[in-house]
Design a protein around this motif. Structure first.
Motif, PDB file in Angstrom:
ATOM      1  N   VAL A 279      -0.785  -4.756  13.287  1.00 17.68           N
ATOM      2  CA  VAL A 279      -1.656  -4.535  12.134  1.00 17.68           C
ATOM      3  C   VAL A 279      -1.398  -5.594  11.072  1.00 17.68           C
ATOM      4  CG1 VAL A 279      -1.813  -2.040  12.515  1.00 17.68           C
ATOM      5  CG2 VAL A 279       0.010  -2.954  11.055  1.00 17.68           C
ATOM      6  N   ARG A 280      -2.394  -5.761  10.233  1.00 14.89           N
ATOM      7  CA  ARG A 280      -2.283  -6.653   9.084  1.00 14.89           C
ATOM      8  C   ARG A 280      -2.310  -5.805   7.818  1.00 14.89           C
ATOM      9  NH1 ARG A 280      -6.411  -9.321   9.970  1.00 14.89           N
ATOM     10  NH2 ARG A 280      -7.856  -8.653   8.341  1.00 14.89           N
ATOM     11  N   VAL A 281      -1.283  -5.895   7.019  1.00 16.52           N
ATOM     12  CA  VAL A 281      -1.158  -5.113   5.791  1.00 16.52           C
ATOM     13  C   VAL A 281      -1.453  -6.025   4.595  1.00 16.52           C
ATOM     14  CG1 VAL A 281       0.358  -3.688   4.374  1.00 16.52           C
ATOM     15  CG2 VAL A 281       0.591  -3.659   6.882  1.00 16.52           C
ATOM     16  N   CYS A 282      -2.413  -5.626   3.779  1.00 11.51           N
ATOM     17  CA  CYS A 282      -2.817  -6.458   2.644  1.00 11.51           C
ATOM     18  C   CYS A 282      -2.836  -5.627   1.364  1.00 11.51           C
ATOM     19  CB  CYS A 282      -4.211  -7.036   2.858  1.00 11.51           C
ATOM     20  SG  CYS A 282      -4.498  -7.774   4.472  1.00 11.51           S
ATOM     21  N   ASP A 283      -2.350  -6.196   0.289  1.00  8.10           N
ATOM     22  CA  ASP A 283      -2.568  -5.623  -1.038  1.00  8.10           C
ATOM     23  C   ASP A 283      -2.839  -6.775  -1.991  1.00  8.10           C
ATOM     24  OD1 ASP A 283      -0.139  -6.730  -1.806  1.00  8.10           O
ATOM     25  OD2 ASP A 283       0.953  -4.842  -1.705  1.00  8.10           O
ATOM     26  N   LEU A 284      -2.809  -6.500  -3.303  1.00 10.10           N
ATOM     27  CA  LEU A 284      -3.154  -7.535  -4.278  1.00 10.10           C
ATOM     28  C   LEU A 284      -2.109  -8.637  -4.357  1.00 10.10           C
ATOM     29  CD1 LEU A 284      -4.496  -5.240  -7.153  1.00 10.10           C
ATOM     30  CD2 LEU A 284      -5.823  -6.540  -5.470  1.00 10.10           C
ATOM     31  N   ARG A 285      -0.901  -8.358  -3.877  1.00 15.32           N
ATOM     32  CA  ARG A 285       0.189  -9.316  -4.054  1.00 15.32           C
ATOM     33  C   ARG A 285       0.613 -10.013  -2.777  1.00 15.32           C
ATOM     34  NH1 ARG A 285       1.388  -4.678  -6.291  1.00 15.32           N
ATOM     35  NH2 ARG A 285       2.917  -4.164  -4.678  1.00 15.32           N
ATOM     36  N   THR A 286       0.475  -9.356  -1.641  1.00 17.44           N
ATOM     37  CA  THR A 286       1.052  -9.923  -0.422  1.00 17.44           C
ATOM     38  C   THR A 286       0.248  -9.528   0.803  1.00 17.44           C
ATOM     39  OG1 THR A 286       3.088 -10.122   0.875  1.00 17.44           O
ATOM     40  CG2 THR A 286       2.572  -7.952  -0.015  1.00 17.44           C
ATOM     41  N   GLU A 287       0.573 -10.177   1.914  1.00 19.34           N
ATOM     42  CA  GLU A 287      -0.051  -9.857   3.198  1.00 19.34           C
ATOM     43  C   GLU A 287       0.971 -10.156   4.285  1.00 19.34           C
ATOM     44  OE1 GLU A 287      -3.572 -11.638   6.065  1.00 19.34           O
ATOM     45  OE2 GLU A 287      -3.959 -11.500   3.896  1.00 19.34           O
ATOM     46  N   PHE A 288       1.092  -9.230   5.245  1.00 23.97           N
ATOM     47  CA  PHE A 288       1.986  -9.476   6.365  1.00 23.97           C
ATOM     48  C   PHE A 288       1.487  -8.727   7.593  1.00 23.97           C
ATOM     49  CE2 PHE A 288       3.709  -5.697   4.278  1.00 23.97           C
ATOM     50  CZ  PHE A 288       4.028  -4.855   5.343  1.00 23.97           C
ATOM     51  N   THR A 289       2.005  -9.118   8.746  1.00 23.05           N
ATOM     52  CA  THR A 289       1.622  -8.457   9.995  1.00 23.05           C
ATOM     53  C   THR A 289       2.860  -7.878  10.667  1.00 23.05           C
ATOM     54  OG1 THR A 289       1.856 -10.485  11.291  1.00 23.05           O
ATOM     55  CG2 THR A 289      -0.325 -10.018  10.357  1.00 23.05           C
ATOM     56  N   GLY A 290       2.631  -6.920  11.529  1.00 19.50           N
ATOM     57  CA  GLY A 290       3.733  -6.305  12.249  1.00 19.50           C
ATOM     58  C   GLY A 290       3.211  -5.259  13.211  1.00 19.50           C
ATOM     59  N   MET A 291       4.122  -4.578  13.868  1.00 19.47           N
ATOM     60  CA  MET A 291       3.769  -3.543  14.843  1.00 19.47           C
ATOM     61  C   MET A 291       3.899  -2.169  14.193  1.00 19.47           C
ATOM     62  SD  MET A 291       2.804  -3.161  18.029  1.00 19.47           S
ATOM     63  CE  MET A 291       3.364  -4.641  18.895  1.00 19.47           C
ATOM     64  N   LEU A 309      12.091  -3.161   9.371  1.00 21.17           N
ATOM     65  CA  LEU A 309      11.109  -2.075   9.298  1.00 21.17           C
ATOM     66  C   LEU A 309      10.638  -1.881   7.863  1.00 21.17           C
ATOM     67  CD1 LEU A 309       9.831   0.012  11.246  1.00 21.17           C
ATOM     68  CD2 LEU A 309      11.583   1.631  10.478  1.00 21.17           C
ATOM     69  N   ALA A 310       9.319  -1.980   7.654  1.00 21.74           N
ATOM     70  CA  ALA A 310       8.730  -1.783   6.322  1.00 21.74           C
ATOM     71  C   ALA A 310       8.023  -0.440   6.279  1.00 21.74           C
ATOM     72  CB  ALA A 310       7.746  -2.905   6.002  1.00 21.74           C
ATOM     73  N   ALA A 311       8.242   0.304   5.181  1.00 20.88           N
ATOM     74  CA  ALA A 311       7.545   1.570   4.970  1.00 20.88           C
ATOM     75  C   ALA A 311       6.420   1.322   3.969  1.00 20.88           C
ATOM     76  CB  ALA A 311       8.508   2.630   4.455  1.00 20.88           C
ATOM     77  N   VAL A 312       5.182   1.414   4.439  1.00 20.27           N
ATOM     78  CA  VAL A 312       4.024   1.053   3.630  1.00 20.27           C
ATOM     79  C   VAL A 312       3.395   2.299   3.027  1.00 20.27           C
ATOM     80  CG1 VAL A 312       1.794  -0.116   3.621  1.00 20.27           C
ATOM     81  CG2 VAL A 312       3.600  -0.908   5.168  1.00 20.27           C
ATOM     82  N   SER A 313       3.282   2.345   1.694  1.00 20.84           N
ATOM     83  CA  SER A 313       2.604   3.451   1.010  1.00 20.84           C
ATOM     84  C   SER A 313       1.117   3.151   0.937  1.00 20.84           C
ATOM     85  CB  SER A 313       3.171   3.640  -0.394  1.00 20.84           C
ATOM     86  OG  SER A 313       4.545   3.957  -0.334  1.00 20.84           O
ATOM     87  N   ALA A 314       0.297   4.198   0.920  1.00 22.44           N
ATOM     88  CA  ALA A 314      -1.145   4.013   0.927  1.00 22.44           C
ATOM     89  C   ALA A 314      -1.615   3.236  -0.300  1.00 22.44           C
ATOM     90  CB  ALA A 314      -1.849   5.359   1.027  1.00 22.44           C
ATOM     91  N   GLY A 315      -1.597   3.872  -1.477  1.00 25.11           N
ATOM     92  CA  GLY A 315      -1.982   3.198  -2.713  1.00 25.11           C
ATOM     93  C   GLY A 315      -3.203   2.336  -2.563  1.00 25.11           C
ATOM     94  N   GLU A 316      -3.090   1.073  -2.956  1.00 28.22           N
ATOM     95  CA  GLU A 316      -4.192   0.122  -2.858  1.00 28.22           C
ATOM     96  C   GLU A 316      -4.040  -0.805  -1.660  1.00 28.22           C
ATOM     97  OE1 GLU A 316      -7.085  -0.084  -4.848  1.00 28.22           O
ATOM     98  OE2 GLU A 316      -6.297   1.917  -5.190  1.00 28.22           O
TER      99      GLU A 316
END
Length: 326
Positions: A279-291, A309-316
């Motif tokens: 997946v590609r994770v994007c917000d206003l400050r950063t973008e990264f990919t991972g499984m 391991l990154a724990a991603v919160s929904a938010g924006e």
């Protein structure tokens, strides 16, 4: 109103309902009965009339009404009060206004159309008349404000189950707020909250399900689908709306036990389409990919990256597949 009373009798009657039965029950003339039948037919009800036998209900139009939704409802509190509108700007907005006016926990608002339907991150939601379910559930829970966002995931589980029960559809959850079929979006969920620092005034959870849509506006045609496009059949929107509430209530009860998804994450992860995908994770400050590995008890998406391991919160945050929507 006479036509609603007659409609109730027609639904309950196994076979023909004679004009004499109606006349005796309501003390009205045969002419009044005929006019009421005509009014029902004009709104889409198919009623067979046979001389010396009476009337028989053959088919009903797929109209949303509080009475129709209640026919399929078996909840303790969700949908205790139901308000259905022909048109509103947004069912979430209407629910927030109702909450400010003192409406109680469990109120459900639905509309045939929204003139300003909205999705997550300020996006517009296509809400044409008679095509979908546009519905909002009002909650007034005694929980910590920081735990409210997980309710989007709870509702996602309920919608997934409801689509299976009411339409026979095998749907998947796309974290955090979409339901998908064959890789295309069939439902979006928008949760909004009014709160103090340590107290929730109210939460509204809006659900938009594409039901009868055959076409979609430019820009979303490639990533949207509907119940009709998936099955080729018309389903009863009132039943589907009721099933969402029927499925939500027990999940919500389990959520309240810990105010997190500790008791639900295994079920959620079983139906999470992101799980095991890049997946590609994007917000206003950063973008990264991972499984994507699934969610944790806080409803955060766990993504394995080169850095750990990154724990991603929904938010924006927006989460998409590396090569497309899913």
């Amino acid at each position: 109103m006479l036509r609603e009373q007659i409609l109730k009798l027609l639904r309950e009657k196994d076979g023909f309902l004679s004009g004499q039965e109606i006349s005796q029950q309501f003390g009205v003339s045969r002419t009044s009965i005929w006019k009421a039948i005509r009014q029902l037919e004009e709104t889409g009800y198919e009623i067979e009339a046979v001389r010396n036998r009476g009337y028989r209900l053959l088919t009903e139009p797929d109209l949303l009404s509080a009475e129709r939704i209640r026919q399929f409802l078996h909840t303790d509190w969700a949908g205790g009060e139901i308000r259905v509108y022909d048109s509103v700007d947004s069912t979430n907005n209407e629910a927030k206004r109702a909450a400010e006016d003192g409406a109680g926990h469990g109120l459900v608002l639905a509309a045939e159309e929204q003139t300003a339907g909205k999705g997550r991150r300020g996006r517009a939601w296509d809400s044409r008349k008679g095509e979908g379910i546009f519905m909002t559930l009002l909650l007034k829970p005694e929980i910590e404000p920081g735990n409210a966002s997980m309710l989007t995931l709870v509702m996602g589980m309920a919608v997934r189950d409801a689509l299976k029960q009411a339409a026979g559809l095998d749907a998947w959850i796309k974290w955090p707020n979409d339901i998908v079929c064959d890789g295309r979006k069939i439902c979006g969920i928008l949760t909004e909250m009014s709160a103090q620092v340590d107290y929730i005034n109210h939460i509204v959870i809006g659900v938009g399900i594409n039901v009868h849509n055959r076409e979609f506006p430019d820009g979303v045609q490639e990533m949207a689908t509907s119940v009709y496009r998936q099955t080729g059949k018309a389903v009863c929107r009132a039943r589907l709306a009721a099933e969402v509430l029927n499925c939500f209530e027990p999940y919500y009860t389990r959520y309240l036990q810990t105010q997190d998804l500790q008791g639900l994450k295994a079920i959620y992860n079983e139906h999470l389409i992101n799980r095991g995908r890049r997946v590609r994770v994007c917000d206003l400050r950063t973008e990264f990919t991972g499984m994507a590995q699934g969610i944790n008890a806080r409803g955060e998406l766990l993504v394995e990256t080169e850095d750990g391991l990154a724990a991603v919160s929904a938010g924006e945050v927006s989460v998409r597949g590396v090569y497309g929507y899913v």
